[in-house]
Design an enzyme around this catalytic site. Structure first.
Site, PDB file in Angstrom:
ATOM      1  N   HIS A 242      12.817  18.266  88.835  1.00  0.00           N
ATOM      2  CA  HIS A 242      11.591  18.115  88.029  1.00  0.00           C
ATOM      3  C   HIS A 242      10.336  18.455  88.853  1.00  0.00           C
ATOM      4  O   HIS A 242       9.505  19.251  88.460  1.00  0.00           O
ATOM      5  CB  HIS A 242      11.443  16.665  87.566  1.00  0.00           C
ATOM      6  CG  HIS A 242      12.576  16.118  86.767  1.00  0.00           C
ATOM      7  ND1 HIS A 242      12.704  16.313  85.408  1.00  0.00           N
ATOM      8  CD2 HIS A 242      13.620  15.347  87.139  1.00  0.00           C
ATOM      9  CE1 HIS A 242      13.781  15.671  84.970  1.00  0.00           C
ATOM     10  NE2 HIS A 242      14.364  15.083  85.993  1.00  0.00           N
TER      11      HIS A 242
HETATM   12  O1  RIB Z   1      11.237  11.764  85.160  1.00  0.00           O
HETATM   13  C1  RIB Z   1      11.330  12.525  86.340  1.00  0.00           C
HETATM   14  C2  RIB Z   1      10.325  12.039  87.345  1.00  0.00           C
HETATM   15  O2  RIB Z   1      10.587  10.674  87.656  1.00  0.00           O
HETATM   16  C3  RIB Z   1      10.426  12.785  88.691  1.00  0.00           C
HETATM   17  O3  RIB Z   1       9.170  12.781  89.315  1.00  0.00           O
HETATM   18  C4  RIB Z   1      11.391  11.942  89.476  1.00  0.00           C
HETATM   19  O4  RIB Z   1      11.174  12.029  90.886  1.00  0.00           O
HETATM   20  C5  RIB Z   1      11.015  10.565  89.001  1.00  0.00           C
HETATM   21  O5  RIB Z   1       9.927  10.114  89.786  1.00  0.00           O
END
Ligand code: RIB
Ligand code: CA
Length: 324
Positions: A242
């Site tokens: 992500h």
């Molecule tokens: O939902 C994904 C996010 O939440 C990313 O930043 C992951 O590292 C968690 O922090």
């Protein structure tokens, strides 16, 4: 001398890839890293951030510790079921020890100093809960003009991950997310999980990265717990990076296709708390009906050339650095 960047982070396995992407990119001036609670507690996220920078040979980058909890309401839980007990699949201790102490004074002071000292506007990339960035915006309105844009990994246009409605970063501090995304003071780009999921990488991609050099091998070694979680979440043998998708946009503007739309963050305590309500109706219809009251429209990332992005990440993360 490249994009001036500050990353606010809660490492976190995908945060590790994101930080390495910025740290290893020669067209990026990584001015600093600030840490926040999130995937794991603040002590662990700070330790992990410093070790990841040491792995990349970047003890020149200052790290400051920020919020240990959300602005208003307590944080229900951490994401150890995703990132492992130490935030890096139990492998944090295998990373090099940092050669630089934590900056004194905390995250907001470091962010403020970096903005004050920069001769051009700085891109801020929050890839965890938005508590530190919301605090900065509230405390230092005189510095808003020194922020080029805020590129946020967070939110969900369809379903969430930590709940049916909410994505983890926004859900962790919805009031902070509302302040940053709906405040209208600084241009924001939201990189939601709908797009980051489409950019998931396979085990084969990870294996190739692992064989590309010592940094790639060290990053791949952080993924076992993350792989276990994403086999369930994806239904196939891969992981979702992500945060690296958000950093890719921050350092290569336009690598993601964005739409400018009104949005709101749900801060009530109903089942949709932490939801990001992005109004994707046709503008003509929006003009005749209700839209979220507050804040400027946000640029939401809705598409990308997924194969090109995966290749970009692999290329940038391949480093011949020799580990200390
Ligand atoms: O939902 C994904 C996010 O939440 C990313 O930043 C992951 O590292 C968690 O922090
Ligand atoms: Ca994160």
């Amino acid at each position: 001398m490249g994009t001036k960047l500050v990353i606010d982070t809660d490492p976190g396995v995908d945060d590790a890839f994101a930080i390495a992407l910025a740290a290893l990119s020669e067209d990026v001036e990584l001015l600093g890293v600030t840490t926040v609670f999130g995937n794991v507690g603040l002590e662990a996220t700070t330790r992990n951030a410093r070790r990841i920078l040491a792995l990349c040979g970047r003890d020149d980058v200052p790290v400051a510790q920020g919020a240990a909890r959300p602005l208003v309401h307590p944080h229900a839980h951490k994401a150890r079921y995703v990132h492992g007990v130490d935030g890096l699949s139990g492998r944090s201790a295998a990373l090099p020890e940092p050669g630089r102490p934590v900056e004194p004074g905390g995250a907001v002071r470091l962010l403020s100093r970096l903005l004050e000292d920069s001769d051009e506007p700085v891109t801020i990339v929050p890839i965890g809960p938005l508590t530190n960035v919301a605090t900065l915006l509230a405390a230092r309105p005189d510095l808003h003009h020194k922020i080029a844009r805020i590129v946020v990994m967070g939110g969900a246009l369809s379903h969430g991950n930590v709940s049916a409605a909410a994505e983890f970063n926004v859900w962790s501090d919805p009031e902070a997310a509302h302040r940053v995304l709906c405040g209208g003071e600084v241009p924001c780009v939201l990189v939601p999980m709908d797009l980051t999921y489409r950019c998931a990488v396979s085990r084969a991609w990870l294996d190739e990265l692992s064989g590309s050099g010592p940094v790639g091998a060290a990053l791949a070694a952080l993924t076992p717990d993350y792989l276990t979680h994403y086999r369930k979440a994806l239904g196939w043998d891969g992981i979702v990076l992500h945060d690296a998708v958000a950093v890719a946009e921050a350092i290569t503007p336009g690598i993601l296709t964005t739409e400018t739309v009104p949005m709101a963050v749900e801060t009530s305590f109903g089942p949709a708390r932490g939801a990001t309500l992005v109004d994707q109706r046709r503008p003509e219809l929006r003009a005749d009906t209700e839209t979220p009251e507050d804040g400027a429209a946000v640029r939401v990332a809705v598409d990308t050339d997924v194969d090109a992005l995966r290749a970009f990440l692999a290329r940038r993360l391949t480093s011949r650095l020799t580990l200390r």
